[in-house]
Design an enzyme around this catalytic site. Structure first.
Site, short mmCIF file in Angstrom:
data_model
loop_
_atom_site.label_atom_id
_atom_site.label_comp_id
_atom_site.label_asym_id
_atom_site.label_seq_id
_atom_site.Cartn_x
_atom_site.Cartn_y
_atom_site.Cartn_z
N GLY A 69 0.81 -1.22 0.00
CA GLY A 69 0.00 0.00 0.00
C GLY A 69 0.84 1.26 0.00
O GLY A 69 2.02 1.23 -0.32
N ALA A 70 0.20 2.41 0.37
CA ALA A 70 0.82 3.74 0.22
C ALA A 70 1.33 3.85 -1.23
O ALA A 70 2.51 4.13 -1.48
CB ALA A 70 1.93 3.96 1.25
N GLU A 108 3.85 5.99 -7.96
CA GLU A 108 4.02 5.68 -9.39
C GLU A 108 4.81 4.38 -9.63
O GLU A 108 4.65 3.73 -10.65
CB GLU A 108 4.71 6.85 -10.11
CG GLU A 108 3.73 7.78 -10.78
CD GLU A 108 2.73 7.05 -11.70
OE1 GLU A 108 3.18 6.42 -12.67
OE2 GLU A 108 1.52 7.12 -11.45
N HIS A 111 4.57 1.58 -7.84
CA HIS A 111 3.55 0.52 -7.79
C HIS A 111 2.66 0.58 -9.03
O HIS A 111 2.33 -0.43 -9.64
CB HIS A 111 2.62 0.71 -6.57
CG HIS A 111 3.31 0.66 -5.24
ND1 HIS A 111 3.41 1.75 -4.42
CD2 HIS A 111 3.91 -0.35 -4.59
CE1 HIS A 111 4.03 1.42 -3.31
NE2 HIS A 111 4.35 0.14 -3.38
N GLN A 133 7.63 -9.60 7.92
CA GLN A 133 8.86 -9.19 7.24
C GLN A 133 9.51 -7.98 7.90
O GLN A 133 10.51 -7.47 7.41
CB GLN A 133 8.60 -8.94 5.75
CG GLN A 133 7.76 -7.72 5.43
CD GLN A 133 7.36 -7.70 3.97
OE1 GLN A 133 6.59 -8.54 3.50
NE2 GLN A 133 7.88 -6.74 3.23
N GLN A 135 12.22 -3.65 -9.80
CA GLN A 135 13.67 -3.84 -9.69
C GLN A 135 14.26 -3.09 -8.50
O GLN A 135 15.31 -3.43 -7.99
CB GLN A 135 14.36 -3.37 -10.98
CG GLN A 135 15.82 -3.87 -11.03
CD GLN A 135 16.68 -3.08 -11.97
OE1 GLN A 135 16.29 -2.88 -13.12
NE2 GLN A 135 17.85 -2.64 -11.49
N VAL A 187 11.08 3.16 -10.86
CA VAL A 187 10.57 4.50 -11.18
C VAL A 187 11.21 5.48 -10.20
O VAL A 187 11.26 5.23 -9.00
CB VAL A 187 9.03 4.54 -11.07
CG1 VAL A 187 8.50 5.94 -11.36
CG2 VAL A 187 8.41 3.53 -12.04
N SER A 189 9.57 5.44 -3.13
CA SER A 189 9.39 4.46 -2.07
C SER A 189 8.36 5.00 -1.10
O SER A 189 8.32 6.22 -0.83
CB SER A 189 10.72 4.25 -1.33
OG SER A 189 10.49 3.60 -0.09
N ARG A 249 8.48 4.74 1.88
CA ARG A 249 9.23 5.25 3.05
C ARG A 249 9.80 6.65 2.81
O ARG A 249 10.25 7.28 3.77
CB ARG A 249 10.35 4.28 3.43
CG ARG A 249 9.84 2.96 4.02
CD ARG A 249 10.97 2.13 4.60
NE ARG A 249 10.47 1.03 5.41
CZ ARG A 249 10.33 -0.22 4.99
NH1 ARG A 249 10.65 -0.54 3.75
NH2 ARG A 249 9.86 -1.16 5.81
P1 AMP Z 1 6.06 -2.46 -1.47
O1 AMP Z 1 4.69 -1.86 -1.35
O2 AMP Z 1 7.16 -1.56 -1.01
O3 AMP Z 1 6.12 -3.85 -0.88
O4 AMP Z 1 6.31 -2.64 -3.03
C1 AMP Z 1 5.45 -3.40 -3.82
C2 AMP Z 1 6.08 -3.63 -5.17
O5 AMP Z 1 6.34 -2.37 -5.80
C3 AMP Z 1 7.43 -4.36 -5.07
O6 AMP Z 1 7.54 -5.31 -6.12
C4 AMP Z 1 8.42 -3.24 -5.24
O7 AMP Z 1 9.66 -3.65 -5.77
C5 AMP Z 1 7.68 -2.34 -6.22
N1 AMP Z 1 8.22 -0.97 -6.17
C6 AMP Z 1 8.38 -0.21 -5.06
N2 AMP Z 1 8.96 0.98 -5.38
C7 AMP Z 1 9.17 0.93 -6.72
C8 AMP Z 1 9.75 1.85 -7.66
N3 AMP Z 1 10.23 3.03 -7.29
N4 AMP Z 1 9.81 1.47 -8.96
C9 AMP Z 1 9.33 0.26 -9.36
N5 AMP Z 1 8.78 -0.64 -8.51
C10 AMP Z 1 8.70 -0.31 -7.22
#
Ligand code: AMP
Length: 284
Positions: free
Chosen positions: A31-32, A35, A37, A61, A147, A175, A184, A186
């Site tokens: 969530g949160a 672009e 995601h 995790q 990635q 991205v 991110s 975060r």
């Molecule tokens: P998360 O919500 O942080 O667990 O991320 C969910 C998915 O989005 C994961 O596969 C991440 O690698 C991907 N993701 C997070 N940030 C980016 C980004 N800046 N560019 C591309 N994919 C992302």
């Protein structure tokens, strides 16, 4: 767009869609949504009949002392962003994912241990376990990862191979903001001056990539160049690691012999942990 909370319901829908010959593209998230995601969701939309996005802040995790409790949550904004792109949003509850007698863990040995694994013990065990559960619930034909979390995508690919899962794992490009900072969830923790300092990680990785492209093959020296670059930014409070790794095994390299290398780092800016990486291909 339909919202589903019960794993059993999610699985019944997925099985029915698959029986009808539909492909399912799956984007697991915490969530949160930003672009980064959304780029995964759009790719899943283009390549599949049905798109499922999940939002689940997975407690297993996070290590004790990490940011599970304050991890950004913005469900109504997230649902607005997904509207019109996803067919189903899966929002499992913690209690359904991990009933009190839950006792199985998935450990992808080797790939989980280096890089972030050294600083987040148990993190990839939590990721592999929840992703395998989500795969069983969503029954995807294809699953999409970013990635940006290079080690995570390597762990998931290995999990799929080792356990003979019948889905394809696709890794989509990172991205970034216009100044290079990888998007991110975060990043919202960063104070304004920390936000200005945060692209230092990307700059450091770029300086390493330039050295590689200029012919440097001593990974220790490439690491030194990247650490030197980070040291120019005083708000980078700690460098957990920044180095060149084998793009397949994730082992830290001494001499670069293959034509594909991942430069990856994790730093603390203020109190926020940032990770990033660059895959450098076509090295002669
Ligand atoms: P998360 O919500 O942080 O667990 O991320 C969910 C998915 O989005 C994961 O596969 C991440 O690698 C991907 N993701 C997070 N940030 C980016 C980004 N800046 N560019 C591309 N994919 C992302």
């Amino acid at each position: 767009m339909e919202t589903i909370r019960q794993p059993r319901v999610m699985r019944e829908i997925a099985i029915k869609e698959k029986k009808n010959g539909k492909s399912i593209g799956f984007v697991p998230t915490m969530g949160a949504l930003h672009e980064g995601h959304m780029s995964l969701v759009r790719t899943a939309r283009a390549e599949n009949d049905i798109v499922v996005a999940s939002i689940f802040v997975n407690p297993t995790q996070f290590s004790p002392g990490e940011d599970f409790a304050c991890y950004p949550r913005s469900l109504s904004d997230d649902l607005e962003k997904l509207e019109g792109l996803a067919d189903f949003v899966f929002l499992p509850e913690k209690e359904n994912m991990y009933p009190p007698d839950f006792s199985t863990r998935v450990e992808v040995e080797g790939l989980s241990e280096n890089m972030c694994g050294r600083f987040r013990p148990g993190h990839f065990r939590g990721v592999a376990t929840v992703v395998l559960k989500l795969f069983n619930m969503v029954q995807p034909s294809r699953a999409y990862f970013g990635q940006k979390d290079y080690q995570q995508s390597a762990v998931i690919k290995k999990l799929v191979r080792d356990l003979d899962l019948t889905l394809e794992v696709l890794v989509c490009p990172t991205v970034r903001e216009s100044d290079g900072l990888a998007l991110s969830s975060r990043n919202s923790y960063l104070q304004p001056e920390e936000r200005n300092a945060a692209p230092a990680l990307y700059r450091a990785l770029q300086s390493g990539a330039k050295a590689l492209k200029d012919g440097q093959r001593d990974a220790g020296l490439v690491g030194g160049i990247m650490r030197q670059s980070l040291s120019e930014e005083p708000l980078v409070r700690q460098v957990q690691y920044i180095a060149a790794f084998d793009a397949d095994t994730l082992e830290e390299l001494e001499i670069i012999k293959k034509n594909s290398v991942v430069l990856a780092g994790a730093v603390i800016v203020g109190t926020t942990r940032l990770i990033d990486n660059l895959l450098v291909n076509d090295l002669k």
